[in-house]
Motif scaffolding. Structure first.
Motif, PDB file in Angstrom:
ATOM      1  N   ILE A 101       6.883  -4.953  -9.436  1.00 52.87           N
ATOM      2  CA  ILE A 101       5.948  -3.830  -9.492  1.00 52.87           C
ATOM      3  C   ILE A 101       4.689  -4.277 -10.223  1.00 52.87           C
ATOM      4  O   ILE A 101       4.687  -5.317 -10.896  1.00 52.87           O
ATOM      5  CB  ILE A 101       6.553  -2.596 -10.198  1.00 52.87           C
ATOM      6  N   ASP A 102       3.640  -3.491 -10.108  1.00 54.87           N
ATOM      7  CA  ASP A 102       2.401  -3.771 -10.817  1.00 54.87           C
ATOM      8  C   ASP A 102       2.539  -3.282 -12.258  1.00 54.87           C
ATOM      9  O   ASP A 102       2.524  -2.074 -12.517  1.00 54.87           O
ATOM     10  CB  ASP A 102       1.231  -3.072 -10.114  1.00 54.87           C
ATOM     11  N   LEU A 103       2.679  -4.212 -13.172  1.00 58.06           N
ATOM     12  CA  LEU A 103       2.890  -3.845 -14.573  1.00 58.06           C
ATOM     13  C   LEU A 103       1.640  -3.299 -15.239  1.00 58.06           C
ATOM     14  O   LEU A 103       1.705  -2.728 -16.324  1.00 58.06           O
ATOM     15  CB  LEU A 103       3.392  -5.061 -15.356  1.00 58.06           C
ATOM     16  N   TYR A 104       0.498  -3.472 -14.604  1.00 61.12           N
ATOM     17  CA  TYR A 104      -0.753  -3.068 -15.231  1.00 61.12           C
ATOM     18  C   TYR A 104      -1.390  -1.879 -14.524  1.00 61.12           C
ATOM     19  O   TYR A 104      -2.582  -1.620 -14.681  1.00 61.12           O
ATOM     20  CB  TYR A 104      -1.715  -4.258 -15.255  1.00 61.12           C
ATOM     21  N   ASP A 105      -0.582  -1.153 -13.768  1.00 64.11           N
ATOM     22  CA  ASP A 105      -1.072   0.011 -13.033  1.00 64.11           C
ATOM     23  C   ASP A 105      -1.167   1.204 -13.984  1.00 64.11           C
ATOM     24  O   ASP A 105      -0.155   1.782 -14.382  1.00 64.11           O
ATOM     25  CB  ASP A 105      -0.122   0.318 -11.876  1.00 64.11           C
ATOM     26  N   LYS A 106      -2.386   1.581 -14.323  1.00 58.70           N
ATOM     27  CA  LYS A 106      -2.584   2.705 -15.245  1.00 58.70           C
ATOM     28  C   LYS A 106      -2.308   4.055 -14.580  1.00 58.70           C
ATOM     29  O   LYS A 106      -2.239   5.080 -15.278  1.00 58.70           O
ATOM     30  CB  LYS A 106      -4.016   2.670 -15.792  1.00 58.70           C
ATOM     31  N   ASN A 107      -2.150   4.044 -13.261  1.00 57.30           N
ATOM     32  CA  ASN A 107      -1.858   5.280 -12.533  1.00 57.30           C
ATOM     33  C   ASN A 107      -0.423   5.321 -12.028  1.00 57.30           C
ATOM     34  O   ASN A 107      -0.107   6.056 -11.089  1.00 57.30           O
ATOM     35  CB  ASN A 107      -2.827   5.419 -11.347  1.00 57.30           C
ATOM     36  N   ALA A 108       0.432   4.535 -12.625  1.00 55.71           N
ATOM     37  CA  ALA A 108       1.831   4.488 -12.205  1.00 55.71           C
ATOM     38  C   ALA A 108       2.518   5.821 -12.492  1.00 55.71           C
ATOM     39  O   ALA A 108       2.133   6.553 -13.409  1.00 55.71           O
ATOM     40  CB  ALA A 108       2.550   3.366 -12.934  1.00 55.71           C
ATOM     41  N   PRO A 109       3.542   6.168 -11.708  1.00 58.32           N
ATOM     42  CA  PRO A 109       4.297   7.400 -11.979  1.00 58.32           C
ATOM     43  C   PRO A 109       5.074   7.277 -13.275  1.00 58.32           C
ATOM     44  O   PRO A 109       5.196   6.172 -13.828  1.00 58.32           O
ATOM     45  CB  PRO A 109       5.237   7.492 -10.770  1.00 58.32           C
ATOM     46  N   PRO A 110       5.594   8.378 -13.804  1.00 58.58           N
ATOM     47  CA  PRO A 110       6.426   8.303 -15.013  1.00 58.58           C
ATOM     48  C   PRO A 110       7.524   7.250 -14.828  1.00 58.58           C
ATOM     49  O   PRO A 110       8.187   7.217 -13.799  1.00 58.58           O
ATOM     50  CB  PRO A 110       7.013   9.712 -15.127  1.00 58.58           C
ATOM     51  N   THR A 111       7.676   6.400 -15.832  1.00 58.93           N
ATOM     52  CA  THR A 111       8.550   5.235 -15.685  1.00 58.93           C
ATOM     53  C   THR A 111       9.444   5.046 -16.901  1.00 58.93           C
ATOM     54  O   THR A 111       8.968   5.057 -18.039  1.00 58.93           O
ATOM     55  CB  THR A 111       7.721   3.955 -15.469  1.00 58.93           C
ATOM     56  N   ILE A 112      10.721   4.856 -16.629  1.00 58.91           N
ATOM     57  CA  ILE A 112      11.666   4.389 -17.643  1.00 58.91           C
ATOM     58  C   ILE A 112      11.966   2.932 -17.339  1.00 58.91           C
ATOM     59  O   ILE A 112      12.463   2.598 -16.259  1.00 58.91           O
ATOM     60  CB  ILE A 112      12.976   5.199 -17.628  1.00 58.91           C
ATOM     61  N   PHE A 113      11.629   2.050 -18.262  1.00 57.24           N
ATOM     62  CA  PHE A 113      12.017   0.648 -18.146  1.00 57.24           C
ATOM     63  C   PHE A 113      13.393   0.498 -18.786  1.00 57.24           C
ATOM     64  O   PHE A 113      13.547   0.681 -19.997  1.00 57.24           O
ATOM     65  CB  PHE A 113      10.998  -0.260 -18.832  1.00 57.24           C
ATOM     66  N   MET A 114      14.383   0.209 -17.960  1.00 56.59           N
ATOM     67  CA  MET A 114      15.770   0.142 -18.424  1.00 56.59           C
ATOM     68  C   MET A 114      16.138  -1.315 -18.718  1.00 56.59           C
ATOM     69  O   MET A 114      16.282  -2.127 -17.812  1.00 56.59           O
ATOM     70  CB  MET A 114      16.713   0.721 -17.367  1.00 56.59           C
ATOM     71  N   GLY A 115      16.256  -1.635 -20.002  1.00 55.75           N
ATOM     72  CA  GLY A 115      16.630  -2.972 -20.411  1.00 55.75           C
ATOM     73  C   GLY A 115      18.113  -3.081 -20.699  1.00 55.75           C
ATOM     74  O   GLY A 115      18.852  -2.087 -20.687  1.00 55.75           O
ATOM     75  N   PHE A 116      18.546  -4.296 -20.960  1.00 55.15           N
ATOM     76  CA  PHE A 116      19.943  -4.567 -21.282  1.00 55.15           C
ATOM     77  C   PHE A 116      19.995  -5.554 -22.440  1.00 55.15           C
ATOM     78  O   PHE A 116      19.062  -6.334 -22.653  1.00 55.15           O
ATOM     79  CB  PHE A 116      20.670  -5.155 -20.062  1.00 55.15           C
ATOM     80  N   VAL A 222      13.195   1.607 -13.738  1.00 59.42           N
ATOM     81  CA  VAL A 222      12.891   0.213 -13.386  1.00 59.42           C
ATOM     82  C   VAL A 222      13.689  -0.712 -14.312  1.00 59.42           C
ATOM     83  O   VAL A 222      13.403  -0.783 -15.511  1.00 59.42           O
ATOM     84  CB  VAL A 222      11.383  -0.073 -13.539  1.00 59.42           C
ATOM     85  N   PRO A 223      14.685  -1.426 -13.779  1.00 63.57           N
ATOM     86  CA  PRO A 223      15.442  -2.355 -14.636  1.00 63.57           C
ATOM     87  C   PRO A 223      14.614  -3.592 -14.963  1.00 63.57           C
ATOM     88  O   PRO A 223      13.760  -4.026 -14.181  1.00 63.57           O
ATOM     89  CB  PRO A 223      16.646  -2.739 -13.770  1.00 63.57           C
ATOM     90  N   PHE A 224      14.867  -4.153 -16.138  1.00 65.27           N
ATOM     91  CA  PHE A 224      14.264  -5.444 -16.480  1.00 65.27           C
ATOM     92  C   PHE A 224      15.244  -6.270 -17.298  1.00 65.27           C
ATOM     93  O   PHE A 224      16.104  -5.728 -17.999  1.00 65.27           O
ATOM     94  CB  PHE A 224      12.935  -5.262 -17.233  1.00 65.27           C
ATOM     95  N   VAL A 225      15.122  -7.576 -17.175  1.00 63.53           N
ATOM     96  CA  VAL A 225      15.970  -8.512 -17.915  1.00 63.53           C
ATOM     97  C   VAL A 225      15.088  -9.623 -18.455  1.00 63.53           C
ATOM     98  O   VAL A 225      14.246 -10.169 -17.731  1.00 63.53           O
ATOM     99  CB  VAL A 225      17.071  -9.120 -17.013  1.00 63.53           C
ATOM    100  N   THR A 226      15.255  -9.961 -19.728  1.00 61.49           N
ATOM    101  CA  THR A 226      14.569 -11.123 -20.303  1.00 61.49           C
ATOM    102  C   THR A 226      15.625 -12.173 -20.620  1.00 61.49           C
ATOM    103  O   THR A 226      16.551 -11.917 -21.374  1.00 61.49           O
ATOM    104  CB  THR A 226      13.806 -10.761 -21.582  1.00 61.49           C
ATOM    105  N   GLU A 227      15.478 -13.342 -20.020  1.00 56.84           N
ATOM    106  CA  GLU A 227      16.446 -14.416 -20.227  1.00 56.84           C
ATOM    107  C   GLU A 227      15.809 -15.593 -20.954  1.00 56.84           C
ATOM    108  O   GLU A 227      14.583 -15.774 -20.926  1.00 56.84           O
ATOM    109  CB  GLU A 227      17.027 -14.891 -18.896  1.00 56.84           C
ATOM    110  N   VAL A 228      16.636 -16.390 -21.597  1.00 54.14           N
ATOM    111  CA  VAL A 228      16.191 -17.613 -22.254  1.00 54.14           C
ATOM    112  C   VAL A 228      16.212 -18.736 -21.225  1.00 54.14           C
ATOM    113  O   VAL A 228      17.234 -18.973 -20.571  1.00 54.14           O
ATOM    114  CB  VAL A 228      17.108 -17.957 -23.439  1.00 54.14           C
TER     115      VAL A 228
END
Length: 291
Positions: A101-116, A222-228
């Motif tokens: 998705i466009d992470l810098y979209d200032k007009n994005a709909p309401p968003t929950i970024f779901m991390g783990f 919107v799920p997200f994962v940060t890995e090493v």
């Protein structure tokens, strides 16, 4: 923790932020392997979790996986220095981004970024706040000084830090105002507002907050994962497509979907998931404790 002990921790973290990332990561990894050599409650928790979630693995395979996990956990604490005290530029230089998705979209709909709760979850949350305003939910630590430090440093680029116990009304208000909310709901926080659904085939007490907040805030999830990354190259932040038809009419079905999605991500790098937490602390009625 007394004032001297707290000051020493802050000094060490600040020192780590000035050292090359590879040095800090290698030091943490080496100490993690050394810690694993000694019996501890956390080692017991990790091995129990791995036995429940990976019954097909041999004891040797689970032991190797647990040792690798201890390396990553120790690294994650050392790397807090860079994550909490490093500049925005230094963080950006350490992170690869793969976003659907466009992470810098200032007009994005309401968003929950779901991390783990992978070992690098913090750096992904902090990075986003260097670009756009965001809110991030956190769980209060038992040590007040460390909690205040973590809250201040995690939010130093503008993220609004919100305690997890905050009323849903405030979070929904943020979502409807257009500010993204980052949260993780993959830990056992008790049976209130939770359901027992499978996690690697084991009934796990799973929060339903993602579904309820998304429904009330008319938000996409919107799920997200940060890995090493291997070879001490830094991190990779992966942001996925919004979940289809989420939330549904059933919080339990949504919790099952969340856990199934998480399982798929864990299998890619099982040593990086936070097995040191008691994921199965609460058990269904009549089920025996596992720890």
């Amino acid at each position: 923790m007394n004032q001297l002990g707290f000051a020493l921790i802050v000094a060490l973290l600040r020192a780590f932020s000035l050292l090359p990332y590879r040095w800090v990561a290698r030091l943490g990894s080496g100490l993690g392997a050394a810690f694993y050599a000694f019996p501890s409650h956390r080692k017991h928790v990790v091995l129990v979790n791995l036995r429940l979630c990976f019954p097909a693995k041999t004891d040797r395979e689970r032991d190797d996986l647990a040792r690798d996990h201890f390396r990553h956990v120790a690294r994650s604490y050392f790397e807090r220095g860079i994550q909490w005290f490093g500049s925005a530029r230094s963080l950006k230089n350490l992170i690869e981004i793969d976003s659907k998705i466009d992470l810098y979209d200032k007009n994005a709909p309401p968003t929950i970024f779901m991390g783990f709760h992978f070992v690098a979850i913090e750096v992904g949350c902090i990075l986003y706040s260097t670009h756009l305003p965001a809110a991030s939910l956190y769980t209060r630590m038992s040590n007040a000084r460390l909690c205040d430090l973590a809250k201040r440093q995690r939010g130093r680029f503008g993220a609004e830090m919100i305690e997890r116990s905050t009323s849903a009304r405030k979070i929904v208000g943020l979502l409807r105002s257009g500010k993204p909310v980052m949260l993780a709901a993959d830990m056992d926080h008790g049976v209130d507002n939770s359901v027992f659904v499978p996690f690697f085939g084991v009934p796990a007490c799973t929060l339903t907050s993602v579904s309820r907040l998304a429904r009330l805030g008319h938000a996409r999830v919107v799920p997200f994962v940060t890995e090493v990354l291997p070879n001490y190259r830094g991190y990779k932040l992966t942001v996925f497509e919004p979940l289809d038809d989420f939330p549904s009419l059933s919080d339990a079905d949504d919790a099952r979907r969340m856990n199934a999605f998480l399982e798929g991500q864990i299998l890619k790098c099982p040593e990086q998931y936070y097995w040191v937490h008691r994921r199965f602390k609460h058990r269904p009625p009549g089920a025996a404790g596992v720890y």
